[in-house]
Write a protein that holds these residues in place. Structure first.
Motif, short mmCIF file in Angstrom:
data_model
loop_
_atom_site.label_atom_id
_atom_site.label_comp_id
_atom_site.label_asym_id
_atom_site.label_seq_id
_atom_site.Cartn_x
_atom_site.Cartn_y
_atom_site.Cartn_z
N SER A 176 -29.55 41.43 -37.92
CA SER A 176 -30.09 42.55 -38.70
C SER A 176 -30.87 42.09 -39.92
N HIS B 288 -28.17 55.28 -34.19
CA HIS B 288 -27.57 54.13 -33.49
C HIS B 288 -26.80 54.51 -32.23
N CYS C 229 -27.61 57.90 -39.85
CA CYS C 229 -27.59 56.54 -39.33
C CYS C 229 -26.83 56.48 -38.00
N THR D 255 -21.92 48.37 -37.48
CA THR D 255 -23.38 48.39 -37.37
C THR D 255 -23.98 49.51 -38.23
N SER E 137 -26.42 49.00 -41.53
CA SER E 137 -27.73 49.65 -41.57
C SER E 137 -27.90 50.46 -42.85
#
Length: 460
Positions: A197, A325, A321, A167, A171
């Motif tokens: 996404s 998350h 990031c 993930t 991103s």
């Protein structure tokens, strides 16, 4: 009067050292149900004499089995088969890709008891650094080194499993004008993550080694120089097709990506050990590859600790990031990881999983025969290549018999192409259930197709 052991002594022919051969033979018979929970193993000296091996070899073998949780020793009474807790149920699930269960209640209890004696409240009373505590990153980096990928804690970020790491990668690499290239059949969760996404996907043709370099080159040329392109790959034990890239194929893929300036996400969660002939992509080009691995496939599904190794130029962005998350990785899980790596339990579990995976693949090959493409890898899934309609029919027929298989549409990056297959996850079910399910699927294949033959074929 002590009960006599019902076990007929033998050595497995698959290992080199006598202790490993004895441990393998006993493990096979325990997992196959030939030795029931509570049954006594032969005394050390008697077994050494019967097999013509050293007393120390028997002691080492029993120690290996106890660390795996397959037996337990009672002082003054002997060594007994532990309750391995085989799973039972009306439905046999071949859709969830999990490793064979080798952790027993005894092993878990022993681990938690050891951790309780070393309680460290400071780990639970504050947030860790964004990439994770250095001590745990160091431990995970050491484990990755045993699996064949050398890295330092400075380049490694702790994540809540491989899916969390994936993930984070999506991103960072996605956005307006970006493109993610994947194999025609690929990891189901990657497809789900990409679609939720808003990541634009393109399917690339495969062969018996996975993604074809020529097809990747054409796809990157078609995308054009203004598109920020990245590539997702599982070079070792690809999910779902179970292919493995040779070193030459890995180098060819990297050469194509260098020409086009494409980055690579390498998912290596099925690596059970180092193979110098098959280096990880990040070992060959650390500044182009984002490397993902975790403990849930190689040690235990509940140990949700992953690692993301990032190129140096992306370190700051990756940490930002990761923070966005989800910051906290369970300190208790990290302590379990550290304890297992330090005392050798992790290697013992990994070896046991590898042995059991090999047995299950051999069982699948013996039952399904030519329906399975030949692959030398050890993994927890096998692949039945077939046309889309056949795959859908097989999945429906299996479901009617109480057998769940992976939905054929879940792994297809481009379902409209018609080339498909069925993934059978063989790691989680109990041995007897797995054998029963595979025989039922073999019968369904015979009814649906007569036989499956011919080379593995894919379309982009």
């Amino acid at each position: 009067m002590r009960l006599k052991s019902p076990w007929k002594p033998r050595l497995s022919g698959e290992a080199q050292l006598p202790c490993d051969r004895l441990a393998a033979a006993l493990a096979e018979d325990i997992l196959d149900g030939k030795l029931a929970a509570g049954e006594r193993l032969p005394p050390h000296r008697d077994l050494a004499w019967q097999l013509g091996i050293g007393l120390g070899s028997v002691t080492k073998a029993y120690g290996i089995l106890e660390r795996r949780g397959l037996v337990h020793a009672l002082k003054g009474s002997g060594t007994f088969v532990a309750d391995t807790g085989g799973r039972k149920g009306a439905v046999i699930d071949l859709s969830q890709n999990a490793p064979p269960a080798v952790m027993s209640e005894r092993l878990l209890s022993r681990t938690l008891t050891a951790l309780a004696r070393q309680a460290e409240p400071a780990l639970f009373n504050s947030y860790p650094p964004v990439p994770g505590h250095v001590r745990f990153r160091t431990g995970l980096a050491r484990w990755f080194g045993r699996l064949g990928t050398e890295t330092g804690p400075g380049r490694l970020l702790l994540t809540g499993g491989a899916q969390h790491a994936l993930t984070v990668c999506l991103s960072m690499l996605s956005g307006p004008g970006s493109l993610l290239l994947v194999e025609a059949q690929t990891y189901p969760c990657l497809l789900t993550l990409a679609r939720y996404s808003g990541v634009r996907l393109a399917a690339v043709a495969m062969d018996h080694e996975g993604m074809e370099p020529e097809a990747l080159d054409r796809a990157l040329q078609a995308a054009g120089p203004d598109v920020r392109a990245s590539v997702y790959l599982m070079p070792t034990m690809q999910n779902p097709v179970a292919t493995c890239m040779s070193r030459a194929r890995r180098e060819d893929i990297l050469a194509v990506c260098r020409r086009h300036g494409a980055l690579i996400i390498e998912d290596d969660v099925y690596a059970l050990g180092a193979d110098p002939a098959l280096p990880s992509l990040t070992s060959l080009d650390p500044e182009r590859v984002f490397y993902i691995n975790s403990l849930s496939k190689t040690l235990n599904p509940s140990l949700r600790i992953g690692g993301l190794v990032v190129p140096a130029a992306w370190q700051e962005r990756a940490e930002a990031c990761l923070y966005a998350h989800g910051l906290m990785i369970s300190p208790l899980s990290c302590l379990v990881m550290e304890h297992w790596i330090m005392d050798g339990t992790a290697q013992t579990i990994c070896d046991a999983i590898g042995e059991e995976a090999a047995r299950r693949r051999a069982l699948a090959a013996s039952i399904l025969g030519d329906a399975l493409p030949p692959h030398p890898n050890l993994g927890y899934h096998v692949w039945l290549p077939m046309a889309d309609q056949e795959a859908q029919a097989l999945a429906a027929a299996a479901r009617a018999l109480g057998i769940l298989v992976t939905d054929p549409l879940a792994t297809a990056a481009a379902p409209e192409n018609g080339a498909a297959g069925v993934r059978l996850c063989i790691g989680a079910p109990a041995q007897a259930e797995l054998e029963s399910a595979l025989k039922a699927i073999a019968g369904l294949l015979a009814n649906l197709r007569g036989a499956i033959a011919g080379p593995l074929a894919f379309q982009a």
